[in-house]
Design a protein around this motif. Structure first.
Motif, PDB file in Angstrom:
ATOM      1  N   LEU A  33      10.669  -7.437   1.053  1.00 23.10           N
ATOM      2  CA  LEU A  33       9.307  -7.302   1.553  1.00 23.10           C
ATOM      3  C   LEU A  33       8.313  -6.882   0.473  1.00 23.10           C
ATOM      4  CD1 LEU A  33       9.980  -5.576   5.010  1.00 23.10           C
ATOM      5  CD2 LEU A  33       9.364  -7.957   4.579  1.00 23.10           C
ATOM      6  N   VAL A  34       8.780  -6.757  -0.770  1.00 22.72           N
ATOM      7  CA  VAL A  34       7.860  -6.438  -1.867  1.00 22.72           C
ATOM      8  C   VAL A  34       7.014  -7.675  -2.151  1.00 22.72           C
ATOM      9  CG1 VAL A  34       7.657  -5.739  -4.269  1.00 22.72           C
ATOM     10  CG2 VAL A  34       9.436  -4.743  -2.833  1.00 22.72           C
ATOM     11  N   ASN A  35       5.722  -7.573  -1.948  1.00 25.60           N
ATOM     12  CA  ASN A  35       4.829  -8.733  -2.002  1.00 25.60           C
ATOM     13  C   ASN A  35       4.606  -9.232  -3.425  1.00 25.60           C
ATOM     14  OD1 ASN A  35       3.249 -10.671  -0.736  1.00 25.60           O
ATOM     15  ND2 ASN A  35       1.377  -9.481  -0.956  1.00 25.60           N
ATOM     16  N   ASP A  36       4.272  -8.318  -4.345  1.00 25.82           N
ATOM     17  CA  ASP A  36       3.971  -8.699  -5.723  1.00 25.82           C
ATOM     18  C   ASP A  36       4.956  -7.990  -6.651  1.00 25.82           C
ATOM     19  OD1 ASP A  36       2.932  -9.542  -8.079  1.00 25.82           O
ATOM     20  OD2 ASP A  36       1.032  -8.443  -7.922  1.00 25.82           O
ATOM     21  N   ALA A  86       0.829  -1.204   0.000  1.00 27.40           N
ATOM     22  CA  ALA A  86       0.000   0.000   0.000  1.00 27.40           C
ATOM     23  C   ALA A  86       0.864   1.254   0.000  1.00 27.40           C
ATOM     24  CB  ALA A  86      -0.929  -0.018   1.205  1.00 27.40           C
ATOM     25  N   HIS A  87       1.968   1.220   0.751  1.00 30.00           N
ATOM     26  CA  HIS A  87       2.873   2.373   0.799  1.00 30.00           C
ATOM     27  C   HIS A  87       3.501   2.640  -0.566  1.00 30.00           C
ATOM     28  CE1 HIS A  87       2.316   2.872   4.973  1.00 30.00           C
ATOM     29  NE2 HIS A  87       3.133   1.909   5.401  1.00 30.00           N
ATOM     30  N   ILE A  88       3.905   1.575  -1.260  1.00 29.06           N
ATOM     31  CA  ILE A  88       4.556   1.728  -2.563  1.00 29.06           C
ATOM     32  C   ILE A  88       3.604   2.369  -3.569  1.00 29.06           C
ATOM     33  CG2 ILE A  88       5.556   0.484  -4.517  1.00 29.06           C
ATOM     34  CD1 ILE A  88       6.633  -1.566  -2.502  1.00 29.06           C
ATOM     35  N   SER A  89       2.372   1.883  -3.610  1.00 28.60           N
ATOM     36  CA  SER A  89       1.381   2.439  -4.538  1.00 28.60           C
ATOM     37  C   SER A  89       1.152   3.921  -4.260  1.00 28.60           C
ATOM     38  CB  SER A  89       0.058   1.673  -4.406  1.00 28.60           C
ATOM     39  OG  SER A  89       0.223   0.321  -4.761  1.00 28.60           O
ATOM     40  N   LYS A  90       1.044   4.263  -2.984  1.00 27.68           N
ATOM     41  CA  LYS A  90       0.842   5.663  -2.612  1.00 27.68           C
ATOM     42  C   LYS A  90       2.044   6.509  -3.001  1.00 27.68           C
ATOM     43  CE  LYS A  90      -0.152   8.654   1.337  1.00 27.68           C
ATOM     44  NZ  LYS A  90      -0.398   8.708   2.820  1.00 27.68           N
ATOM     45  N   ALA A  91       3.248   5.966  -2.806  1.00 28.57           N
ATOM     46  CA  ALA A  91       4.465   6.712  -3.099  1.00 28.57           C
ATOM     47  C   ALA A  91       4.579   7.045  -4.578  1.00 28.57           C
ATOM     48  CB  ALA A  91       5.687   5.922  -2.638  1.00 28.57           C
ATOM     49  N   ALA A 146       4.047  -6.771 -10.208  1.00 29.28           N
ATOM     50  CA  ALA A 146       3.239  -5.558 -10.356  1.00 29.28           C
ATOM     51  C   ALA A 146       4.096  -4.358 -10.738  1.00 29.28           C
ATOM     52  CB  ALA A 146       2.479  -5.272  -9.061  1.00 29.28           C
ATOM     53  N   TYR A 147       5.397  -4.460 -10.519  1.00 26.04           N
ATOM     54  CA  TYR A 147       6.293  -3.343 -10.817  1.00 26.04           C
ATOM     55  C   TYR A 147       7.280  -3.721 -11.914  1.00 26.04           C
ATOM     56  CZ  TYR A 147       4.250  -2.038  -6.410  1.00 26.04           C
ATOM     57  OH  TYR A 147       3.338  -1.759  -5.417  1.00 26.04           O
ATOM     58  N   GLY A 148       6.825  -4.555 -12.832  1.00 24.52           N
ATOM     59  CA  GLY A 148       7.643  -4.977 -13.953  1.00 24.52           C
ATOM     60  C   GLY A 148       7.588  -4.015 -15.115  1.00 24.52           C
ATOM     61  N   ILE A 149       7.874  -4.509 -16.306  1.00 18.77           N
ATOM     62  CA  ILE A 149       7.993  -3.658 -17.488  1.00 18.77           C
ATOM     63  C   ILE A 149       6.703  -2.932 -17.815  1.00 18.77           C
ATOM     64  CG2 ILE A 149       7.462  -5.587 -19.042  1.00 18.77           C
ATOM     65  CD1 ILE A 149       9.899  -2.631 -19.681  1.00 18.77           C
ATOM     66  N   LYS A 150       5.535  -3.595 -17.586  1.00 18.83           N
ATOM     67  CA  LYS A 150       4.248  -2.953 -17.873  1.00 18.83           C
ATOM     68  C   LYS A 150       4.049  -1.729 -16.986  1.00 18.83           C
ATOM     69  CE  LYS A 150       0.057  -2.811 -19.724  1.00 18.83           C
ATOM     70  NZ  LYS A 150      -0.608  -1.790 -18.892  1.00 18.83           N
ATOM     71  N   PHE A 151       4.372  -1.863 -15.711  1.00 22.58           N
ATOM     72  CA  PHE A 151       4.247  -0.738 -14.782  1.00 22.58           C
ATOM     73  C   PHE A 151       5.167   0.407 -15.199  1.00 22.58           C
ATOM     74  CE2 PHE A 151       5.931   1.551 -11.122  1.00 22.58           C
ATOM     75  CZ  PHE A 151       4.770   2.033 -10.541  1.00 22.58           C
ATOM     76  N   ILE A 152       6.409   0.072 -15.562  1.00 25.57           N
ATOM     77  CA  ILE A 152       7.371   1.100 -15.958  1.00 25.57           C
ATOM     78  C   ILE A 152       6.909   1.824 -17.221  1.00 25.57           C
ATOM     79  CG2 ILE A 152       9.743   1.471 -16.752  1.00 25.57           C
ATOM     80  CD1 ILE A 152      10.588  -0.857 -14.967  1.00 25.57           C
TER      81      ILE A 152
END
Length: 318
Positions: free
Chosen positions: A267-270, A218-223, A273-279
Motif C-alpha cells: 500500500l506504499v503509494n510512492d 500521510a501516516h508514513i510522513s507523520k510517523a 520517496a523512501y529510497g536512498i535520498k530519503f535515507i
C-alpha cells in the motif's frame, strides 16, 4: 467472494476471487494435486458445511465462520471425478491458466468455462482470542476485531521483537517532553518503532486501494517526523519512563534504528520517496537509520537476526 472451478489439460483448477477493491479483486488459484483436496470438493458438492478461517500476518488463526454458497452444484462432482491427480508443473501450466484467469476476472461467460459459486455475505465472524507471552513475562491479547487497530498491530510488534532482548520490549515509553514510541533497547543502540494503521474498522465503508494508499502516505510522513522528534529527545538526555512511571535505561550513544511499522508494504503509494535520498537525509538529520516495514517484513527481520546469531560465533540477535 467467489469460488470458481474449471478444467485445464485434464487438471482441476480452483480459484478464489476476493472483491476487496471495487471491481478489481485479487484472485488466488491452485491446481488440485491430492485426493484429500478432491474429497473436500466432493463434500462441497454435497452441500456439507463450508468453513473459512482467517489468519493474520503472523499466520495466527484470528477468526472463523460458516459460509453460504449460492449456485448449482451438479457439475462440481463430475469435474472432481474426472480430474487427474499428481504433481503438476506450475510454471508450464501457468501459460494456459492465465487466459482462463483473465476471463474469470472480467466476468466472461462461455460454455465449458468457469463454474462459479458466490460465497460469503457473513458479518458475524467468530473471534479467536490468542494470548502471547513475551520474554519479559508480560502477556497480551491478539484480537482482530478490536476497534483499536493500532493496538492490535502494536501487540504484534511487541510479540515479535521481544525475543531479541532479554529484558523485553517497552511498549509506549514516556519521555518528559511528551509521549514516546515503542522502544527496543539493546547494547548496540536503540530501536524506535512507530506503528501506523489504516483504521479500517472505524470507517462506514471500506475505501478502495487508491484511497488507502493516499491515507497511508500521510501516516508514513507523520510517523518519520515523530521518530525524528523521539531521537532528538534521546540525544538531549531526556529521561524515559514506562507507562507505570519506572525509569528505563536507554542506550543513547550508538545510532538509533527508526522503524515505521505499517499494515502492508503493497500500500506504499510512492516507494521512490523512501529510497536512498530519503535515507541519507534522515541519517544526516538524526544520525539514525530509517526503516519502513510491515508486520510480515518485521517477522522476517527478527527471524533473520535469530538465525544469524544461532549460526554465528560472535553475533547476537541484537
Amino acid at each position: 467472494m467467489q469460488l470458481a472451478f474449471t478444467v485445464c489439460d485434464g487438471r482441476l483448477l480452483c480459484a478464489l476471487k476476493v472483491c476487496d477493491d471495487g471491481e478489481d479483486g485479487s484472485i488466488l488459484w491452485s491446481v488440485v494435486e491430492h485426493e484429500e483436496e478432491l474429497n473436500g470438493i466432493r463434500s462441497l458438492a454435497r452441500r456439507e458445511p463450508l468453513v473459512a478461517f482467517l489468519f493474520n500476518e503472523l499466520a495466527v488463526n484470528v477468526s472463523w465462520n460458516d459460509l453460504y454458497t449460492i449456485g448449482a452444484l451438479d457439475r462440481l462432482s463430475t469435474m472432481a471425478d474426472s480430474a487427474a491427480l499428481g504433481q503438476v508443473n506450475h510454471s508450464a501450466i501457468k501459460v494456459k491458466v492465465s487466459p482462463l484467469l483473465d476471463r474469470f476476472h472480467r466476468h466472461v461467460q462461455d460454455d465449458g468455462g468457469w463454474w462459479v459459486l458466490e460465497m460469503g455475505g457473513r458479518s458475524d465472524w467468530k473471534t479467536v482470542h490468542n494470548h502471547f507471552i513475551t520474554s519479559g513475562a508480560s502477556s497480551g491479547l491478539i484480537d482482530l476485531f478490536d476497534s483499536d487497530e493500532g493496538k492490535h498491530q502494536e501487540q504484534l510488534g511487541v510479540w515479535l521483537t521481544g525475543n531479541l532482548q532479554p529484558l523485553g520490549v517497552q511498549h509506549s515509553p514516556q519521555v518528559s517532553k511528551g509521549t514516546g514510541t515503542r522502544e527496543l533497547t539493546n547494547e548496540f543502540g536503540s530501536v524506535l518503532i512507530e506503528s501506523k494503521t489504516l483504521s479500517v474498522l472505524a470507517r462506514k465503508q471500506l475505501p478502495e486501494r487508491a484511497k488507502l494508499k493516499r491515507n497511508l502516505s500521510a501516516h508514513i510522513s507523520k510517523a518519520f517526523a515523530q521518530l525524528r522528534g523521539a531521537i532528538r529527545a534521546l540525544k538531549s538526555g531526556a529521561p524515559v519512563t514506562s507507562t507505570k512511571g519506572n525509569k528505563l535505561l536507554v542506550e543513547r550513544e550508538y545510532s538509533v534504528h527508526a522503524i515505521v511499522l505499517i499494515p502492508d508494504l503493497e500500500l506504499v503509494n510512492d516507494r521512490s520517496a523512501y529510497g536512498i535520498k530519503f535515507i541519507q537525509d534522515f541519517m544526516s538529520a538524526t544520525g539514525g537509520f530509517a526503516h519502513l516495514l510491515d508486520v510480515a517484513e518485521l517477522l522476517r527481520s527478527v527471524q533473520a537476526a535469530e538465525i544469524i546469531a544461532m549460526r554465528g560465533k560472535t553475533a547476537t540477535p541484537r
